[in-house]
Design an enzyme around this catalytic site. Structure first.
Site, short mmCIF file in Angstrom:
data_model
loop_
_atom_site.label_atom_id
_atom_site.label_comp_id
_atom_site.label_asym_id
_atom_site.label_seq_id
_atom_site.Cartn_x
_atom_site.Cartn_y
_atom_site.Cartn_z
N ASP A 14 44.47 -45.66 -4.53
CA ASP A 14 43.05 -46.24 -4.29
C ASP A 14 42.34 -46.42 -5.58
OD1 ASP A 14 43.27 -46.24 -1.46
OD2 ASP A 14 42.95 -43.89 -1.19
N GLU A 189 41.76 -43.64 18.93
CA GLU A 189 43.16 -43.65 19.08
C GLU A 189 43.53 -42.77 20.51
OE1 GLU A 189 43.70 -43.09 14.09
OE2 GLU A 189 43.67 -41.21 15.27
N ASP A 255 41.84 -37.09 6.88
CA ASP A 255 42.77 -36.46 6.28
C ASP A 255 42.40 -34.86 5.81
OD1 ASP A 255 44.56 -38.72 6.53
OD2 ASP A 255 43.74 -39.59 4.57
#
Ligand SMILES: Nc1ncnc2c1ncn2[C@@H]1O[C@H](COP(=O)(O)OP(=O)(O)OP(=O)(O)O)[C@@H](O)[C@H]1O
Ligand SMILES: [Mg+2]
Length: 310
Positions: A14, A189, A255
């Protein structure tokens, strides 16, 4: 070996920077970029490390970018099992436009893996026989079968490890069909997992209960962004609201949350304490700019507030 392992099939470097203003055609002067290793399971292992624990990260890595990626993992002191691959590790770019405070996230396609390479990843997970927790997190790159997390669920069962999955779409569906210890879907989700276009807040608990009854998971921690999370098991459910915090960037919140949950579970804490700590870690991550994960001191302070009932 440590008792927590994470597996990431699509790691990335990243690269974060900021610019005075996003203008087409002109040369834009960027600030000195910050480079961090990223991808679901990579971040979960880094978050656990930041919280004072240790997790082994298993991941494919290739080419010059792969070498650099491995170096970044070493700098962060994350124990790694590296599967050398033929293709270059991908790089993503995150740009903050200072004039609007808008953040742009450019994600490159995942690095294609060969069958031999993804099989080696599975073998590396299987080889760690004493793992207590296995976390599979992130998207799947080209070449990797969509049922890979279901294959890992079987490996986890054979190794008597608790398997935690944080992914989306078909990969999530396959994992749920095989049955896992914990799923951590966000609302989007969860609704696609349930085959619904929209979820009403009152439906969430019943949908989760239905999935638990169907053997898709034992525990569900549904993350709900600023609204916190819902923990659902066969016998109980709880809504955990985050205390007020100054939000800078929500990148890495999910995360950090998974890292916090597993770190606490690995310390023998209850499911409720673990998900409360996960919410604290997720919200702590939003207090940092760019891709930066949670800081332990912020997470511990927010956790104390959650325990006090805010
Ligand atoms: N705007 C916010 N304010 C406070 N806390 C937040 C916010 N967004 C996320 N969080 C915290 O982070 C946790 C996980 O966030 P979220 O539900 O957005 O996960 P996610 O959609 O999986 O995120 P990611 O995009 O990182 O995968 C939440 O449960 C909450 O504790
Ligand atoms: Mg997520």
């Amino acid at each position: 070996m440590a008792s927590i392992i994470t597996i990431t099939f699509s790691p990335c470097i990243d690269k974060s920077t900021s610019i005075p203003e996003l203008i087409p055609e002109k040369k834009i002067r960027c600030a000195v970029p910050k480079l961090e290793p990223g991808g679901g399971g990579i971040n979960v292992a880094r978050a656990i490390q930041k919280l004072g624990g240790s997790a082994v990260a298993i991941f494919p890595s290739g080419g010059y970018t792969g070498k650099f990626f491995n170096h970044l993992m070493e700098k962060d002191n994350v124990p790694s099992v590296i599967i050398e691959t033929g293709n270059e590790t991908r790089e993503n770019i995150i740009v903050l436009d200072d004039s609007t405070n808008n953040q742009y996230r450019f994600g490159m396609p995942g690095t294609r893996l060969t069958e031999t390479e993804w099989q080696q990843c599975l073998q590396a997970v299987e080889a760690i026989k004493n793992a207590e927790f296995i976390i599979a997190s992130g998207s799947l790159p080209p070449g990797v079968p969509l049922n890979i997390y279901a294959q890992l669920a079987k490996i986890a069962k054979n190794n008597h490890a608790k398997f935690i999955v944080d992914t989306s779409g078909e990969a999530l569906q396959h994992a749920a069909d095989e049955g896992v210890f914990m799923l951590k879907p966000n609302l989007g989700e969860l609704s696609s997992l349930a085959g619904k276009t929209e979820l009403q807040p009152d439906d969430i608990k019943d949908i989760a209960r239905g999935m638990i009854a169907a053997g898709k998971c034992e525990v569900m921690a549904i993350s709900m962004g600023a609204a916190g999370a819902m923990l659902v098991t066969r016998d109980m459910h709880a809504i955990i609201k985050p205390p007020p915090a100054e939000r800078k960037s929500t990148v890495g919140a999910g995360d950090s949350m998974v890292g916090g949950i597993v770190f606490y579970l690995s310390q023998g804490k209850s499911l409720l304490e673990a998900v409360q700590y996960g919410v604290a870690c997720g919200t702590a991550a939003t207090m940092n700019t760019g891709t930066e994960l949670c800081k332990k001191e912020d997470a511990d302070r927010l956790y104390a507030l959650i325990r006090e009932g805010n």
